[in-house]
Design a protein around this motif. Structure first.
Motif, PDB file in Angstrom:
ATOM      1  N   ASP A   1       0.747  -1.293  -0.046  1.00 30.44           N
ATOM      2  CA  ASP A   1       0.022  -0.092  -0.038  1.00 30.44           C
ATOM      3  C   ASP A   1       0.976   1.148   0.006  1.00 30.44           C
ATOM      4  O   ASP A   1       0.582   2.117  -0.829  1.00 30.44           O
TER       5      ASP A   1
ATOM      6  N   LEU B   1       1.173   4.219  -2.685  1.00 32.06           N
ATOM      7  CA  LEU B   1       1.043   5.826  -2.406  1.00 32.06           C
ATOM      8  C   LEU B   1       2.374   6.564  -2.925  1.00 32.06           C
ATOM      9  O   LEU B   1       1.998   7.628  -3.720  1.00 32.06           O
TER      10      LEU B   1
ATOM     11  N   GLN C   1       1.879   9.285  -6.159  1.00 32.53           N
ATOM     12  CA  GLN C   1       2.577  10.640  -5.743  1.00 32.53           C
ATOM     13  C   GLN C   1       3.816  11.186  -6.596  1.00 32.53           C
ATOM     14  O   GLN C   1       3.570  12.188  -7.332  1.00 32.53           O
TER      15      GLN C   1
ATOM     16  N   ASP D   1      -7.775  10.345  -6.274  1.00 37.04           N
ATOM     17  CA  ASP D   1      -7.922   9.205  -5.350  1.00 37.04           C
ATOM     18  C   ASP D   1      -7.140   7.890  -5.305  1.00 37.04           C
ATOM     19  O   ASP D   1      -7.179   7.439  -6.452  1.00 37.04           O
TER      20      ASP D   1
ATOM     21  N   LEU E   1      -7.030   2.267  -0.890  1.00 37.05           N
ATOM     22  CA  LEU E   1      -5.827   1.122  -0.298  1.00 37.05           C
ATOM     23  C   LEU E   1      -6.510  -0.093  -0.006  1.00 37.05           C
ATOM     24  O   LEU E   1      -7.775  -0.298   0.081  1.00 37.05           O
TER      25      LEU E   1
ATOM     26  N   PHE F   1      -6.872   6.739   6.720  1.00 35.02           N
ATOM     27  CA  PHE F   1      -7.014   7.582   5.880  1.00 35.02           C
ATOM     28  C   PHE F   1      -8.331   7.855   5.568  1.00 35.02           C
ATOM     29  O   PHE F   1      -8.662   8.280   4.603  1.00 35.02           O
TER      30      PHE F   1
ATOM     31  N   GLN G   1     -11.023   4.709   3.330  1.00 31.55           N
ATOM     32  CA  GLN G   1      -9.895   3.861   3.212  1.00 31.55           C
ATOM     33  C   GLN G   1      -9.278   4.550   1.842  1.00 31.55           C
ATOM     34  O   GLN G   1      -8.780   3.947   1.095  1.00 31.55           O
ATOM     35  N   THR G   2      -9.324   5.619   1.449  1.00 34.25           N
ATOM     36  CA  THR G   2      -8.858   6.285   0.306  1.00 34.25           C
ATOM     37  C   THR G   2      -7.991   7.642   0.828  1.00 34.25           C
ATOM     38  O   THR G   2      -8.423   8.339   1.518  1.00 34.25           O
ATOM     39  N   TYR G   3      -6.658   7.439  -0.195  1.00 34.88           N
ATOM     40  CA  TYR G   3      -6.053   8.734   0.049  1.00 34.88           C
ATOM     41  C   TYR G   3      -6.348   9.545  -1.062  1.00 34.88           C
ATOM     42  O   TYR G   3      -6.218   9.269  -2.328  1.00 34.88           O
ATOM     43  N   HIS G   4      -6.407  11.191  -0.745  1.00 34.15           N
ATOM     44  CA  HIS G   4      -6.796  11.968  -1.712  1.00 34.15           C
ATOM     45  C   HIS G   4      -5.519  12.760  -2.267  1.00 34.15           C
ATOM     46  O   HIS G   4      -4.773  13.217  -1.451  1.00 34.15           O
TER      47      HIS G   4
END
Length: 160
Positions: A36, A40, A44, A123, A126, A135, A139-142
């Motif tokens: 995960d 990420l 990025q 988005d 994960l 998060f 369960q989502t990273y923005h």
């Protein structure tokens, strides 16, 4: 009476099974957690690269040829978005925004010597529920990535 060799081996294999059952959840959490966080960081870095390349294209004032219409060109904004999409393969780039503080609504990619700002929000869900909880409930990273460049002196006449 001493246990025979077969009983001793079955006893040890049972002990190994119990030890594996105790350690396996932590092992898999570690493996999927690393996966995960790798996703990420990859996302990025890929988004930053894509916007940096789109910004480098934007400052030149160029336009890309329209792949659907021979002899025609995409607008500067659509060209910038196409470059970002090409460089961010597999990542949703539908929320990309091209703007210029000096150009305003009329020329969102800015004119010669003006500033162009390219930003993108996307988005990533994960896959590890225990880590994803940190998060938010979805369960989502923005991600929000942005870059700013100053346009080179180019001919402001758009291609048709």
């Amino acid at each position: 009476k001493e246990p025979n060799l077969g009983q001793a081996l079955r006893s040890r294999s049972g002990q190994s099974l119990i030890e594996f059952a105790l350690v396996a959840p932590f092992f898999f959490l570690l493996v999927f957690g690393i996966t995960d966080f790798g996703r990420l960081f990859f996302t990025q870095e890929t988004l930053q690269f894509a916007l940096r390349e789109a910004g480098r294209f934007a400052v030149t004032g160029q336009q890309m040829a329209d792949p659907n219409s021979a002899g025609h060109y995409l607008s500067r904004v659509d060209s910038i978005k196409a470059i970002a999409k090409q460089k961010a393969i597999g990542i949703d780039t539908s929320n990309i925004v091209v703007s210029s503080p000096q150009g305003g609504i009329a020329t969102p990619s800015g004119g010669p010597g003006q500033t162009v700002v390219i930003s993108l929000t996307t988005d990533l869900r994960l896959i590890t529920p225990m880590i994803g909880r940190f998060f938010g409930s979805d369960q989502t990273y923005h991600f929000t990535v942005s870059t700013t460049f100053r346009n080179e002196p180019f001919n402001p006449t758009p291609l048709s």
